[in-house]
Design a protein around this motif. Structure first.
Motif, PDB file in Angstrom:
ATOM      1  N   GLY A  10      -8.170 -16.842  -9.777  1.00  0.00           N
ATOM      2  CA  GLY A  10      -8.453 -15.682 -10.615  1.00  0.00           C
ATOM      3  C   GLY A  10      -7.549 -14.527 -10.242  1.00  0.00           C
ATOM      4  N   SER A  11      -7.861 -13.344 -10.755  1.00  0.00           N
ATOM      5  CA  SER A  11      -7.102 -12.137 -10.420  1.00  0.00           C
ATOM      6  C   SER A  11      -8.055 -10.954 -10.319  1.00  0.00           C
ATOM      7  N   PHE A  12      -7.761 -10.059  -9.383  1.00  0.00           N
ATOM      8  CA  PHE A  12      -8.610  -8.888  -9.173  1.00  0.00           C
ATOM      9  C   PHE A  12      -7.786  -7.780  -8.538  1.00  0.00           C
ATOM     10  N   ILE A  13      -8.314  -6.564  -8.585  1.00  0.00           N
ATOM     11  CA  ILE A  13      -7.649  -5.379  -8.034  1.00  0.00           C
ATOM     12  C   ILE A  13      -8.581  -4.742  -7.011  1.00  0.00           C
ATOM     13  N   ILE A  14      -8.042  -4.414  -5.835  1.00  0.00           N
ATOM     14  CA  ILE A  14      -8.802  -3.708  -4.799  1.00  0.00           C
ATOM     15  C   ILE A  14      -8.023  -2.460  -4.410  1.00  0.00           C
ATOM     16  N   ASN A  15      -8.719  -1.356  -4.206  1.00  0.00           N
ATOM     17  CA  ASN A  15      -8.086  -0.103  -3.784  1.00  0.00           C
ATOM     18  C   ASN A  15      -7.182  -0.357  -2.583  1.00  0.00           C
ATOM     19  N   SER A  16      -5.943   0.115  -2.660  1.00  0.00           N
ATOM     20  CA  SER A  16      -4.932  -0.222  -1.656  1.00  0.00           C
ATOM     21  C   SER A  16      -5.297   0.269  -0.256  1.00  0.00           C
ATOM     22  N   GLN A  17      -5.773   1.495  -0.160  1.00  0.00           N
ATOM     23  CA  GLN A  17      -6.079   2.036   1.168  1.00  0.00           C
ATOM     24  C   GLN A  17      -7.326   1.384   1.760  1.00  0.00           C
ATOM     25  N   ASN A  18      -8.300   1.061   0.911  1.00  0.00           N
ATOM     26  CA  ASN A  18      -9.508   0.402   1.410  1.00  0.00           C
ATOM     27  C   ASN A  18      -9.197  -0.972   2.000  1.00  0.00           C
ATOM     28  N   ILE A  19      -8.459  -1.789   1.248  1.00  0.00           N
ATOM     29  CA  ILE A  19      -8.179  -3.147   1.728  1.00  0.00           C
ATOM     30  C   ILE A  19      -7.264  -3.112   2.942  1.00  0.00           C
ATOM     31  N   LEU A  20      -6.320  -2.160   2.958  1.00  0.00           N
ATOM     32  CA  LEU A  20      -5.409  -2.071   4.111  1.00  0.00           C
ATOM     33  C   LEU A  20      -6.180  -1.698   5.376  1.00  0.00           C
ATOM     34  N   GLN A  21      -7.053  -0.712   5.287  1.00  0.00           N
ATOM     35  CA  GLN A  21      -7.819  -0.290   6.468  1.00  0.00           C
ATOM     36  C   GLN A  21      -8.751  -1.390   6.953  1.00  0.00           C
ATOM     37  N   ALA A  57      -7.866   4.137 -11.866  1.00  0.00           N
ATOM     38  CA  ALA A  57      -8.244   3.422 -10.639  1.00  0.00           C
ATOM     39  C   ALA A  57      -7.391   2.185 -10.399  1.00  0.00           C
ATOM     40  N   SER A  58      -6.978   1.513 -11.459  1.00  0.00           N
ATOM     41  CA  SER A  58      -6.209   0.276 -11.276  1.00  0.00           C
ATOM     42  C   SER A  58      -4.842   0.547 -10.661  1.00  0.00           C
ATOM     43  N   ILE A  59      -4.270   1.736 -10.899  1.00  0.00           N
ATOM     44  CA  ILE A  59      -2.964   2.066 -10.331  1.00  0.00           C
ATOM     45  C   ILE A  59      -3.084   2.332  -8.832  1.00  0.00           C
ATOM     46  N   GLU A  60      -4.256   2.799  -8.382  1.00  0.00           N
ATOM     47  CA  GLU A  60      -4.482   3.014  -6.954  1.00  0.00           C
ATOM     48  C   GLU A  60      -4.638   1.700  -6.199  1.00  0.00           C
ATOM     49  N   ALA A  83       0.822  -1.216   0.000  1.00  0.00           N
ATOM     50  CA  ALA A  83       0.000   0.000   0.000  1.00  0.00           C
ATOM     51  C   ALA A  83       0.853   1.261   0.000  1.00  0.00           C
ATOM     52  N   SER A  84       2.059   1.184   0.566  1.00  0.00           N
ATOM     53  CA  SER A  84       2.928   2.374   0.577  1.00  0.00           C
ATOM     54  C   SER A  84       3.498   2.663  -0.808  1.00  0.00           C
ATOM     55  N   ILE A  85       3.499   1.670  -1.690  1.00  0.00           N
ATOM     56  CA  ILE A  85       3.940   1.872  -3.072  1.00  0.00           C
ATOM     57  C   ILE A  85       2.825   2.468  -3.919  1.00  0.00           C
ATOM     58  N   ALA A  86       1.599   1.947  -3.755  1.00  0.00           N
ATOM     59  CA  ALA A  86       0.473   2.400  -4.580  1.00  0.00           C
ATOM     60  C   ALA A  86       0.139   3.853  -4.267  1.00  0.00           C
TER      61      ALA A  86
END
Length: 385
Positions: free
Chosen positions: A68-79, A28-31, A18-21
């Motif tokens: 499979g593969s998926f992307i989740i917002n970094s700050q949302n999943i971390l919190q 949105a995918s980069i976040e 999350a500190s990289i993103a």
């Protein structure tokens, strides 16, 4: 897609990812953080974050119910993961890309993005490679990165210059007012190379570097550098450009030298910092720290609109007396880098010429840091004071 993690193992991987993103981006995918199941091996999930300049990849043990593969917002999943109790956490992605996250009695539902939307990564391999102990890499980076700029108009000042030649790895950081130089004999099989690594990825990499003799690896590609530290792979685009001739900055001879206890000098400079940055007066003005080197005493002083400070510490002086002034923050930063040396040697010429700080010679050879270093700091004009 459905996977089950241990909460603590997942959180350990998410924090550096999350500190990289980037926190905010138009894409949105980069976040987000990319989850790929299975990962490099069965029974694990591969996690990747990438901001188009630097990135991180690691793997986390997982029970993969469906891949499979998926992307989740970094700050949302971390919190979310950080807020959940210890134990198992289940992430279930449905066909509408709704991510249902369950742990203990907690349940969250957030949106996700298909994994194929994630930006293409560079190849995480390199033609040249180097292996060295983690504590050595930490020392090389710490002794040089303190001197790099944050957002200089000259990109080379925003990174650390690495040079490998004749089995010696040399590192240099410079922002125009100070310079850090460090070198280490890396081994006879190390291929020659030179490259500039952005300071931001070095700072992120240091978060997982331990003070241990365990090895880490550096892989060098044409435009990228890759650092492999245990289960973590950091990668970054290199800074393109010709590095300056840093050897011209450091004088070859000095008229004066002073030997001083590193901790004593550092603590005194930190006390002076309270005055030089005018924390006593509550304003934002800054002043200099004044150093008066004499035969057996170093007089340290500073004055600002909010107050003043004066202190004397013992030194062993060779050469004529000297009065010289510095940006106190720059001096403190350099002394912090030299903390692993009990005594430092301060090499000096005139009041308007930069000084060099090096580890003092002598002592038990086995206790010497194998990383040799020189820290260079330019003085300030003191307006006749």
């Amino acid at each position: 897609m459905k996977i089950i993690f241990d909460r603590d193992e997942l959180l350990t991987a998410l924090i550096p990812a999350a500190s990289i993103a980037p926190g905010k981006n138009t894409i949105a995918s980069i976040e987000g953080i990319l989850f790929e199941c299975p990962g490099d091996e069965p029974g694990e999930c591969r996690i990747t974050s990438y901001d188009m300049e630097k990135g991180l990849r690691t793997c986390v043990p997982a029970k993969i119910m469906s891949g499979g593969s998926f992307i989740i917002n970094s700050q949302n999943i971390l919190q979310i993961v950080r807020s959940m109790p210890c134990g198992e956490i289940t992430i279930d992605i449905d066909e509408a890309n709704h991510a249902k996250i369950t742990g203990g009695n907690s349940f969250f539902e957030i949106s996700s993005i298909p994994g194929d939307s994630f930006p293409a990564l560079p190849l995480l391999t390199g033609e040249r490679s180097y292996k060295l102990p983690q504590y050595i890499f930490r020392s090389l980076v710490m002794k040089t990165s303190f001197a790099i700029a944050q957002n200089s108009a000259k990109p080379i000042f925003n990174g650390v210059y690495f040079s490998v030649e004749n089995s010696v790895m040399k590192c240099v950081g410079c922002d125009g007012s100070r310079l850090g130089y460090a070198e280490y004999e890396i081994g006879s099989d190390a291929p020659d190379a030179s490259f500039i690594v952005p300071g931001r990825i070095l700072i992120e990499t240091l978060k997982n570097i331990k003070d241990t003799e365990d090895d880490m690896e550096i892989f060098l590609a044409r435009k990228h550098v890759i650092f492999k530290v245990g289960e973590y792979t950091y990668f970054s685009r290199l800074i393109d450009g010709e590095y300056m001739n840093y050897k011209r900055i450091i004088p070859e001879t000095f008229e004066r030298s002073a030997y001083v206890n590193t901790e004593t000098f550092l603590k005194a400079a930190e006390r002076a910092l309270i005055v030089t940055e005018d924390k006593l007066g509550g304003s934002s003005s800054k002043t200099f720290i004044k150093l008066e080197f004499a035969e057996n005493t170093l007089k340290i002083s500073s004055a600002s609109t909010g107050g003043s400070v004066y202190e004397e510490i013992p030194v062993s002086m060779n050469g004529d007396e000297l009065v010289i002034g510095f940006n106190c923050r720059f001096l403190v930063d350099a002394l912090k880098v030299a903390e692993d040396s009990e005594t430092v040697c301060i090499k000096m010429n005139g009041p308007l010429m930069g000084i060099c700080i090096e580890a003092a010679n002598g002592g038990d050879e086995e206790k010497k840091d194998p990383v040799k270093y020189t820290l260079f700091v330019m003085p300030l004009r003191m307006n006749g004071r």
